[in-house]
Scaffold this motif. Structure first.
Motif, PDB file in Angstrom:
ATOM      1  N   LEU A  89       0.752  -1.228   0.038  1.00  0.00           N
ATOM      2  CA  LEU A  89      -0.134  -0.007  -0.213  1.00  0.00           C
ATOM      3  C   LEU A  89       0.945   1.285  -0.132  1.00  0.00           C
ATOM      4  CD1 LEU A  89      -2.922  -0.711   2.508  1.00  0.00           C
ATOM      5  CD2 LEU A  89      -3.181  -0.558  -0.152  1.00  0.00           C
ATOM      6  N   GLU A  92       2.271   1.518  -3.437  1.00  0.00           N
ATOM      7  CA  GLU A  92       1.490   2.154  -4.330  1.00  0.00           C
ATOM      8  C   GLU A  92       1.421   3.868  -4.323  1.00  0.00           C
ATOM      9  OE1 GLU A  92      -3.195   1.394  -5.520  1.00  0.00           O
ATOM     10  OE2 GLU A  92      -2.173   0.048  -4.013  1.00  0.00           O
ATOM     11  N   ARG A  96       2.401   7.200  -6.973  1.00  0.00           N
ATOM     12  CA  ARG A  96       1.192   7.767  -7.533  1.00  0.00           C
ATOM     13  C   ARG A  96       1.528   8.700  -8.644  1.00  0.00           C
ATOM     14  NH1 ARG A  96       3.277  10.201  -3.043  1.00  0.00           N
ATOM     15  NH2 ARG A  96       3.264  12.372  -2.981  1.00  0.00           N
ATOM     16  N   ARG A 102       3.130   1.947 -10.582  1.00  0.00           N
ATOM     17  CA  ARG A 102       2.030   1.778  -9.619  1.00  0.00           C
ATOM     18  C   ARG A 102       1.368   0.648  -9.872  1.00  0.00           C
ATOM     19  NH1 ARG A 102      -0.569   6.850 -10.322  1.00  0.00           N
ATOM     20  NH2 ARG A 102      -2.053   5.865 -11.868  1.00  0.00           N
ATOM     21  N   ARG A 106      -0.042  -2.455  -6.795  1.00  0.00           N
ATOM     22  CA  ARG A 106      -1.563  -2.586  -6.659  1.00  0.00           C
ATOM     23  C   ARG A 106      -1.910  -4.045  -7.069  1.00  0.00           C
ATOM     24  NH1 ARG A 106      -4.907   1.882  -9.514  1.00  0.00           N
ATOM     25  NH2 ARG A 106      -4.066   3.126  -7.660  1.00  0.00           N
ATOM     26  N   TRP A 110      -3.560  -6.899  -4.280  1.00  0.00           N
ATOM     27  CA  TRP A 110      -4.926  -7.566  -4.367  1.00  0.00           C
ATOM     28  C   TRP A 110      -4.596  -9.095  -4.187  1.00  0.00           C
ATOM     29  CZ3 TRP A 110      -9.674  -5.967  -4.453  1.00  0.00           C
ATOM     30  CH2 TRP A 110      -9.871  -4.853  -4.689  1.00  0.00           C
ATOM     31  N   LYS A 148      -9.414  -3.587   1.266  1.00  0.00           N
ATOM     32  CA  LYS A 148      -8.774  -3.415   0.252  1.00  0.00           C
ATOM     33  C   LYS A 148      -9.280  -2.704  -1.001  1.00  0.00           C
ATOM     34  CE  LYS A 148      -5.455  -3.900  -2.865  1.00  0.00           C
ATOM     35  NZ  LYS A 148      -4.124  -3.160  -2.904  1.00  0.00           N
ATOM     36  N   TRP A 152      -8.442   0.975  -2.387  1.00  0.00           N
ATOM     37  CA  TRP A 152      -8.180   1.021  -3.778  1.00  0.00           C
ATOM     38  C   TRP A 152      -9.027   2.274  -4.271  1.00  0.00           C
ATOM     39  CZ3 TRP A 152     -12.458   0.408  -7.649  1.00  0.00           C
ATOM     40  CH2 TRP A 152     -11.866   0.290  -8.792  1.00  0.00           C
ATOM     41  N   LYS A 156      -7.516   5.562  -6.010  1.00  0.00           N
ATOM     42  CA  LYS A 156      -7.839   6.057  -7.293  1.00  0.00           C
ATOM     43  C   LYS A 156      -8.374   7.634  -7.241  1.00  0.00           C
ATOM     44  CE  LYS A 156      -9.236   4.308 -10.502  1.00  0.00           C
ATOM     45  NZ  LYS A 156      -8.246   4.262 -11.802  1.00  0.00           N
ATOM     46  N   ASP A 159      -4.471   9.584  -7.160  1.00  0.00           N
ATOM     47  CA  ASP A 159      -3.703   9.281  -8.190  1.00  0.00           C
ATOM     48  C   ASP A 159      -3.483  10.322  -8.940  1.00  0.00           C
ATOM     49  OD1 ASP A 159      -3.302   6.619  -7.435  1.00  0.00           O
ATOM     50  OD2 ASP A 159      -4.576   5.634  -8.868  1.00  0.00           O
TER      51      ASP A 159
END
Length: 312
Positions: A89, A92, A96, A102, A106, A110, A148, A152, A156, A159
């Motif tokens: 995390l 990620e 960004r 990235r 990610r 998952w 998660k 996410w 998003k 980002d």
């Protein structure tokens, strides 16, 4: 619009009895108060809620996986999934600005979340049986998946997507910076290797001089005399077996031709009652080509030798 009153200082001239100096004087300024960034506040609030839910998911998954692994050390093993998930995390978030970089953390995140959810599901089925335990197992496994999914969604939102042209520009700047880092690292390693090589050479030369019974180092300005060459002929024969004869002969010839030995001159001056400063001046007058720093070091070394000999 709301305003804030700020107190600042400025320098002003103040004259007393015809003498002027600058002194600080306070004054006030009204500044407009910036409105609160409600978007940032909302993002902080959402991130806090997701973090709290993540902590619940970590505790839940650690307990479930620990139970599945038999408890005890199994709980520590269960933390591996959660620590790995939190690590990706962070990776990620650090990537960004780079969509290509990235994407990998990610996907790994998952995969780790799915593995943790699967382990929680298996533990629930094992503890309660398939008929009565699968609904509880599904709900328990969904905790990690929900956490998660929320992360996410947060990522998003934050980002920083760039246009293709801007991405290429950023990539070029990063490549330039990485090249500088690489060059600096290579130069640092080369400098370390060069220093190590010089130290090895100095150590080898010192060893050879110890074999010869000489107290100078090549290149320091201290040279050997013809008398010392004859006195230490046997030691020089040993050195010649370790070095090419031609090179050693040339070195000895060059040193003999350079003139008197500075260490010998220092001993003569000091034994004659001269001080360090007087000895340095006398040697520089006799050997004007010698470096003063080298002569001072030689005189200081010979003085120490004589002092140690006097105390014995």
């Amino acid at each position: 619009m709301k305003f804030l009153t700020e107190t600042r200082t400025r320098l002003v001239d103040r004259t007393i009895d015809g003498t002027t100096h600058q002194v600080s004087e306070p004054y006030t300024v009204r500044m407009p108060k910036l409105p609160k960034d409600r978007d940032a506040m909302a993002l902080v609030g959402v991130s806090g809620l997701v973090l709290a839910l993540t902590l619940v998911a970590i505790v839940w998954s650690t307990y479930s996986i620990g139970q599945l692994l038999g408890g005890g050390v199994g709980y520590a093993a269960g933390m591996v999934f959660d620590v790995a998930w939190l690590s990706v995390l962070l990776l990620e978030w650090l990537a960004r600005f780079d969509p290509a970089k990235r994407a990998f953390p990610r996907k790994v995140g998952w995969a780790l979340a799915v593995v943790a959810a699967g382990a929680i599901f298996l533990e629930g089925v094992k503890a309660n049986g398939w008929d009565a335990g699968w609904p509880m197992a599904v709900v328990g496994a969904a905790v990690s998946i929900v956490a998660k999914v929320l992360w996410w969604a947060v990522f998003k939102h934050i980002d920083k997507d760039l246009s293709p042209a801007d991405s290429q520009w950023v990539a070029a700047e990063m490549s330039k910076a990485n090249a500088k880092l690489a060059i600096a690292g290579v130069r640092r390693q080369a400098a370390k290797a060069e220093v190590a090589a010089r130290l090895e050479l100095l150590a080898a030369e010192r060893y050879l001089n110890e074999l010869a019974g000489l107290d100078h180092f090549p290149g320091t300005g201290n040279v050997i005399t013809a008398e010392q060459v004859r006195e230490h002929g046997e030691a020089l024969d040993v050195i010649q077996t370790l070095e090419p004869p031609l090179n050693r002969a040339n070195t000895v010839r060059e040193q003999v031709e350079q003139g008197p030995n500075i260490s010998h001159l220092a001993r003569v001056e000091l034994k004659g009652g001269a001080s360090r400063e007087e000895a340095v001046e006398a040697i520089l007058a006799r050997v004007p080509d010698a470096k003063q720093a080298s002569v001072e070091a030689t005189v200081r070394r010979e003085r120490n030798k004589l002092d140690r000999a006097a105390y014995r």
